[in-house]
Design a protein around this motif. Structure first.
Motif, PDB file in Angstrom:
ATOM      1  N   UNK A   1       0.831  -1.196   0.000  1.00 13.47           N
ATOM      2  CA  UNK A   1       0.000   0.000   0.000  1.00 13.47           C
ATOM      3  C   UNK A   1       0.873   1.258   0.000  1.00 13.47           C
ATOM      4  N   UNK A   2       0.290   2.408  -0.397  1.00 12.09           N
ATOM      5  CA  UNK A   2       1.097   3.623  -0.544  1.00 12.09           C
ATOM      6  C   UNK A   2       1.852   4.064   0.708  1.00 12.09           C
ATOM      7  N   UNK A   3       1.315   3.771   1.899  1.00 12.01           N
ATOM      8  CA  UNK A   3       1.996   4.247   3.105  1.00 12.01           C
ATOM      9  C   UNK A   3       3.177   3.351   3.495  1.00 12.01           C
ATOM     10  N   UNK A   4       3.339   2.210   2.842  1.00  9.17           N
ATOM     11  CA  UNK A   4       4.445   1.307   3.148  1.00  9.17           C
ATOM     12  C   UNK A   4       5.656   1.611   2.261  1.00  9.17           C
ATOM     13  N   UNK A   5       6.845   1.322   2.755  1.00 10.31           N
ATOM     14  CA  UNK A   5       8.072   1.552   1.998  1.00 10.31           C
ATOM     15  C   UNK A   5       8.916   0.281   1.982  1.00 10.31           C
ATOM     16  N   UNK A   6       9.515  -0.005   0.810  1.00 12.14           N
ATOM     17  CA  UNK A   6      10.299  -1.219   0.641  1.00 12.14           C
ATOM     18  C   UNK A   6      11.588  -0.886  -0.104  1.00 12.14           C
ATOM     19  N   UNK A   7      12.638  -1.617   0.200  1.00  9.96           N
ATOM     20  CA  UNK A   7      13.929  -1.344  -0.439  1.00  9.96           C
ATOM     21  C   UNK A   7      14.001  -2.024  -1.803  1.00  9.96           C
ATOM     22  N   UNK A   8      14.427  -1.262  -2.794  1.00 12.04           N
ATOM     23  CA  UNK A   8      14.570  -1.773  -4.158  1.00 12.04           C
ATOM     24  C   UNK A   8      15.839  -2.613  -4.273  1.00 12.04           C
ATOM     25  N   UNK A   9      15.710  -3.771  -4.913  1.00 17.15           N
ATOM     26  CA  UNK A   9      16.865  -4.657  -5.135  1.00 17.15           C
ATOM     27  C   UNK A   9      17.403  -4.484  -6.547  1.00 17.15           C
ATOM     28  N   UNK A  10      16.525  -4.574  -7.550  1.00 17.76           N
ATOM     29  CA  UNK A  10      16.932  -4.385  -8.939  1.00 17.76           C
ATOM     30  C   UNK A  10      15.693  -4.171  -9.797  1.00 17.76           C
ATOM     31  N   UNK A  11      15.912  -3.631 -10.988  1.00 18.01           N
ATOM     32  CA  UNK A  11      14.838  -3.426 -11.948  1.00 18.01           C
ATOM     33  C   UNK A  11      15.178  -4.152 -13.238  1.00 18.01           C
ATOM     34  N   UNK A  12      14.227  -4.921 -13.756  1.00 17.01           N
ATOM     35  CA  UNK A  12      14.399  -5.619 -15.029  1.00 17.01           C
ATOM     36  C   UNK A  12      13.198  -5.330 -15.905  1.00 17.01           C
ATOM     37  N   UNK A  13      13.432  -4.588 -16.986  1.00 15.85           N
ATOM     38  CA  UNK A  13      12.339  -4.240 -17.876  1.00 15.85           C
ATOM     39  C   UNK A  13      11.291  -3.430 -17.148  1.00 15.85           C
ATOM     40  N   UNK A  14      10.050  -3.913 -17.141  1.00 14.11           N
ATOM     41  CA  UNK A  14       8.950  -3.189 -16.505  1.00 14.11           C
ATOM     42  C   UNK A  14       8.645  -3.705 -15.102  1.00 14.11           C
ATOM     43  N   UNK A  15       9.565  -4.471 -14.520  1.00 15.91           N
ATOM     44  CA  UNK A  15       9.330  -5.058 -13.200  1.00 15.91           C
ATOM     45  C   UNK A  15      10.474  -4.734 -12.257  1.00 15.91           C
ATOM     46  N   UNK A  16      10.150  -4.587 -10.977  1.00 17.07           N
ATOM     47  CA  UNK A  16      11.125  -4.214  -9.961  1.00 17.07           C
ATOM     48  C   UNK A  16      11.116  -5.248  -8.840  1.00 17.07           C
ATOM     49  N   UNK A  17      12.316  -5.693  -8.455  1.00 18.84           N
ATOM     50  CA  UNK A  17      12.447  -6.634  -7.342  1.00 18.84           C
ATOM     51  C   UNK A  17      12.644  -5.837  -6.049  1.00 18.84           C
ATOM     52  N   UNK A  18      11.928  -6.210  -4.994  1.00 17.98           N
ATOM     53  CA  UNK A  18      12.024  -5.523  -3.705  1.00 17.98           C
ATOM     54  C   UNK A  18      12.255  -6.526  -2.579  1.00 17.98           C
ATOM     55  N   UNK A  19      12.748  -6.042  -1.450  1.00 11.47           N
ATOM     56  CA  UNK A  19      12.812  -6.855  -0.242  1.00 11.47           C
ATOM     57  C   UNK A  19      11.422  -6.899   0.362  1.00 11.47           C
ATOM     58  N   UNK A  20      10.910  -8.104   0.575  1.00 12.45           N
ATOM     59  CA  UNK A  20       9.523  -8.264   1.016  1.00 12.45           C
ATOM     60  C   UNK A  20       9.406  -9.466   1.935  1.00 12.45           C
ATOM     61  N   UNK A  21       8.965  -9.227   3.167  1.00  9.40           N
ATOM     62  CA  UNK A  21       8.741 -10.310   4.139  1.00  9.40           C
ATOM     63  C   UNK A  21       9.948 -11.236   4.270  1.00  9.40           C
ATOM     64  N   UNK A  22      11.109 -10.651   4.539  1.00  8.51           N
ATOM     65  CA  UNK A  22      12.359 -11.391   4.742  1.00  8.51           C
ATOM     66  C   UNK A  22      12.812 -12.182   3.525  1.00  8.51           C
ATOM     67  N   UNK A  23      12.315 -11.821   2.348  1.00  8.31           N
ATOM     68  CA  UNK A  23      12.737 -12.444   1.098  1.00  8.31           C
ATOM     69  C   UNK A  23      12.683 -11.369   0.017  1.00  8.31           C
ATOM     70  N   UNK A  24      12.647 -11.791  -1.237  1.00  7.13           N
ATOM     71  CA  UNK A  24      12.507 -10.835  -2.336  1.00  7.13           C
ATOM     72  C   UNK A  24      11.287 -11.196  -3.165  1.00  7.13           C
ATOM     73  N   UNK A  25      10.726 -10.194  -3.826  1.00  7.09           N
ATOM     74  CA  UNK A  25       9.539 -10.395  -4.665  1.00  7.09           C
ATOM     75  C   UNK A  25       9.508  -9.284  -5.705  1.00  7.09           C
ATOM     76  N   UNK A  26       8.515  -9.359  -6.613  1.00  9.94           N
ATOM     77  CA  UNK A  26       8.466  -8.450  -7.759  1.00  9.94           C
ATOM     78  C   UNK A  26       7.171  -7.645  -7.774  1.00  9.94           C
ATOM     79  N   UNK A  27       7.295  -6.376  -8.210  1.00 11.75           N
ATOM     80  CA  UNK A  27       6.128  -5.511  -8.394  1.00 11.75           C
ATOM     81  C   UNK A  27       6.253  -4.809  -9.746  1.00 11.75           C
TER      82      UNK A  27
END
Length: 601
Positions: A139-165
Motif C-alpha cells: 500500500x502507498x503508506x508502506x516503503x520497501x527497499x529496491x533490489x533491482x529493476x528488469x524491464x517493466x518489473x522491480x524486485x524488492x525486499x519483502x517479508x524477509x525475502x525478495x519479490x516483484x512488483x
C-alpha cells in the motif's frame, strides 16, 4: 596540432566516454551532481533515445555528472556509467565528497533506494510477470527497499525475502524512519471517503454484514489494512470499508510527477481512432513529435486544451489531437440504491479478453473487454469470476487473466503458465553481437543486436523466476559463432532453443512477425506456440510460421525456433519495437509461448 588532439583523445578514454572526439562531449566539473526530478528515469548506454536502457534511477536521487553532450548527462551509478536525459534532472553543486561513493546520493543501506506503491493493494508476485503467483499486497503508506529493476518489473525486499512488483505502479520514496513504516498497520491521520455512498461492514469482505454507511467527503481514521479493506474509525463507531474508496491522508499531500506545463485535471479514458496518431511535446501542430500511438491504443486523458488532449500511456505523457480520440464509456454504471462502487472488482489484464456466459471456455462469448476495464465481482466459481457488465447483464471471466481490486479473495494463478517451465532447460540466443550488428533501422538507426539482447534478458528473467534453467549464448555485446551457439544447445541438452532476431527488407512496407523452423516435426509445434503468443501480445501483423534454412536450426538436434520480431526497415514498426514497452510484451509472449508448448508436449 596532432599532439593536441592526441591529448584530448587520451583524456576522453581515461574518463570512460562512449563517444569519439567528434561527438563534442564536454567534461563536467567534479563538484556537479544530477538530481533526478521524475519518478523513474531510464539510464542509457549512450547520449540519445536510440541507445539501450542499462539501468534506471529514481526521483530525488543524486549522481555525479561525468560529462555532457547536448541535453544528455553522463552519470556515475555505483561501478557503472550511463547517460540520462538532462531535462529530467537538476544540476546541483555539492561540497567536496569524502570517503567511498556508492553513486546513490542519500543511500541508507544496500543500494539506498526505497519505493512505495502508487495504488492501494498492489500485487507482489514471485516473478517479473503477471502470471506469477501473488505473494501479498502493498500500500502507498508502506516503503520497501529496491533490489533491482528488469524491464517493466522491480524486485524488492519483502517479508524477509525478495519479490516483484510492476515498475509503472511504484514511485521513489524516502527511507523509512523506523521499521513500523513497513508494516500493514493503519496510517493514522484523517482520510476522506471518495465514493458517493460507501457501506461500512463488520469485517474485511462483502460477505460480512453492513453495520453503517458513509458519504462522499466524510473523514475517517484508518486503524488497520487487510487484503484491500480498511478498518476505519468514524463518528458512529468502527467498521471495514473497501480501501479503494478512501483517499488516505498521505495520498492527498503526495506529489505526483507530471510535466510542469500540464498538470493532471481529469482521468477519462479514451481510444485512438487514427491509424497512427502523433504525440507531441505541446498542444499544437508546431509541437515536436515525441512518440506515436497505434489505432485502438488506450490512453488516460489528463487535461484538455481547445482541440488538444494531454494524455498518459505506458508511463509516457504527451499531447495529441483530441479529434482522434473516442472516450470510453464506463460499463460498470450503478443505480441509486444499488451502489456497485462499494464492492470489490476485477481489472482485465489484456485487450480482447473474452467475457463468457458461463465459467468455462466451452461457454459462448457474450462480450469482450480491454486491458484496464473494471467490473464488479458478483461471485467466484472455481477459477472463474462472475461479474456485472451493466444494469441487467452478467458474464464470467477467467481468473488468471485478471487482477482483483479491493477484495479479500485470493487471485487465481493460470494453471499452465509457470508450472510447465519448472526444471526445463532453455537456451536463449540473442542473435548477432560484437562486430556483427545485424540489421540497422532505416529511420532511427536502431541496432538489431541491441534489441535482440534486451528481449533475451527480459525472457531470461521470467523463465528463471518460473524455475527454468536458462543458458544465454551471449549476455553482452560480444560475437559468438553460429556453431558454438548450437554446441551450447547440445551440451546442455536443451528442452528448447530460442534464437531472437529482428527483420529487415528492401521493401519499406514489410511488417510483422515470423517464427521459423527447420524440421516441422521437431520444431513446428514450438514455432506455432511462439507465433500465436507473439502476435496476440504485441499486436503486430501475423506473417505466420515458415521453413527457415538457418544454421542454428539446421544443425540443432534440440527443438529450436528462430524468431523475427518485427521490421527495422519499416519506419512505424521500428518506432514501436525499439521501446521498452515492446521489449516487455515480446518477452512476455515468448515466456507464455514456451509454457504453452511444454503444456502440450
Amino acid at each position: 596540432m596532432k599532439r593536441f588532439w592526441y591529448g584530448v583523445l587520451m583524456m576522453l578514454l581515461l574518463l570512460g566516454s562512449f563517444s569519439t572526439v567528434g561527438d563534442n562531449i564536454v567534461t563536467a566539473a567534479d563538484h556537479k551532481k544530477a538530481k533526478i526530478t521524475v519518478s523513474t528515469l531510464n539510464v542509457r548506454s549512450g547520449p540519445g533515445l536510440g541507445h539501450a536502457v542499462i539501468d534506471q534511477v529514481h526521483k530525488n536521487k543524486e549522481y555525479p555528472i561525468l560529462s555532457e553532450k547536448g541535453d544528455w548527462l553522463q552519470i556515475q551509478i555505483g561501478s557503472k556509467k550511463g547517460w540520462i536525459a538532462g531535462w529530467y534532472a537538476k544540476k546541483i553543486t555539492t561540497s567536496t565528497h569524502t570517503g567511498g561513493s556508492s553513486g546513490d546520493g542519500n543511500a541508507t543501506s544496500g543500494n539506498g533506494t526505497w519505493i512505495s506503491s502508487k495504488v492501494d493493494a498492489l500485487n507482489v508476485r514471485s516473478g517479473p510477470d503477471t502470471s506469477f503467483a501473488v505473494l501479498g499486497q502493498i500500500y502507498p503508506h508502506q516503503k520497501f527497499q529496491l533490489v533491482e529493476t528488469k524491464g517493466s518489473w522491480t524486485k524488492i525486499n519483502f517479508n524477509n525475502s525478495t519479490a516483484w512488483v510492476a515498475s509503472w505502479l511504484i514511485q521513489s520514496a524516502s527511507a523509512p524512519a523506523s521499521k513500523k513504516e513497513e508494516t500493514t498497520s493503519g496510517s493514522g491521520g484523517k482520510s476522506t471517503v471518495n465514493a458517493t455512498s460507501l457501506n461500512v461492514r463488520s469485517g474485511p469482505g462483502t460477505n460480512h454484514s453492513i453495520v453503517g454507511s458513509l458519504r462522499k467527503g466524510d473523514q475517517v481514521e484508518i486503524l488497520n489494512i487487510q487484503n484491500g479493506w480498511y478498518e476505519v474509525k468514524y463518528a458512529q463507531g468502527k467498521g471495514w470499508v473497501a480501501g479503494r474508496y478512501v483517499t488516505k491522508s498521505e495520498e492527498q499531500t503526495s506529489e505526483t510527477p507530471t510535466t510542469p506545463s500540464a498538470p493532471s485535471t481529469s482521468t477519462k479514458r479514451a481510444k485512438v481512432t487514427a491509424s497512427i496518431l502523433n504525440v507531441r511535446d505541446q498542444g499544437s501542430l508546431q509541437g515536436k513529435i515525441i512518440g506515436q500511438l497505434k489505432q485502438g491504443s488506450t490512453v488516460n486523458i489528463l487535461k484538455n486544451d481547445s482541440n488538444w488532449a494531454y494524455v498518459e500511456w505506458d508511463r509516457s505523457k504527451g499531447w495529441v489531437a483530441s479529434w482522434f480520440l473516442e472516450e470510453i464509456k464506463e460499463t460498470n454504471t450503478s443505480t441509486p440504491g444499488n451502489d456497485l462502487s462499494n464492492e470489490p472488482s476485477i481489472s482485465l489484464l489484456y485487450d480482447g479478453t473474452n467475457l463468457r456466459s458461463g465459467p468455462s471456455t466451452s461457454y459462448a462469448v457474450v462480450d469482450r473487454g480491454n486491458k484496464g476495464d473494471q467490473f464488479p465481482i458478483l461471485s467466484k466459481e472455481g477459477n472463474w469470476y462472475k461479474i456485472k457488465l451493466s444494469r441487467n447483464k452478467e458474464a464470467y471471466v477467467a481468473g488468471w487473466i485478471v487482477t482483483v481490486v479491493g477484495a479479500s479473495t485470493p487471485e487465481v494463478t493460470h494453471p499452465t503458465v509457470g508450472d510447465h517451465l519448472k526444471g526445463k532447460t532453455i537456451v536463449v540466443d540473442p542473435g548477432h553481437g560484437g562486430h556483427d550488428g545485424g540489421a540497422v533501422g532505416t529511420t532511427y538507426g536502431t541496432l538489431e543486436k541491441v534489441l535482440n539482447l534486451n528481449v533475451a534478458k527480459t525472457v531470461s528473467a521470467k523463465l528463471e523466476s518460473a524455475g527454468a534453467k536458462v543458458v544465454m549464448t551471449r549476455s553482452d555485446n560480444q560475437y559468438i559463432s553460429l556453431p558454438y551457439r548450437v554446441y551450447l544447445s547440445h551440451a546442455h541438452n536443451a528442452d528448447a532453443f530460442i534464437s531472437v532476431h529482428f527483420n529487415s527488407s528492401i521493401f519499406p512496407s514489410a511488417r510483422g512477425i515470423n517464427s521459423f523452423y527447420y524440421s516441422k516435426g521437431k520444431d513446428g509445434p514450438l514455432a506455432s506456440s511462439m507465433q500465436e503468443e507473439l502476435v496476440r501480445q504485441t499486436g503486430l501483423s501475423n506473417r505466420g510460421i515458415a521453413f527457415g534454412n538457418f544454421q542454428v536450426l539446421r544443425t540443432n538436434r534440440q527443438p529450436s525456433v528462430l524468431l523475427e520480431l518485427g521490421f527495422l526497415s519499416n519506419s512505424q514498426e521500428e518506432h514501436y519495437i525499439r521501446t521498452s514497452a515492446y521489449m516487455e510484451k515480446a518477452g512476455h509472449a515468448i515466456y507464455r509461448g514456451l509454457a504453452k508448448y511444454f503444456s502440450n508436449n
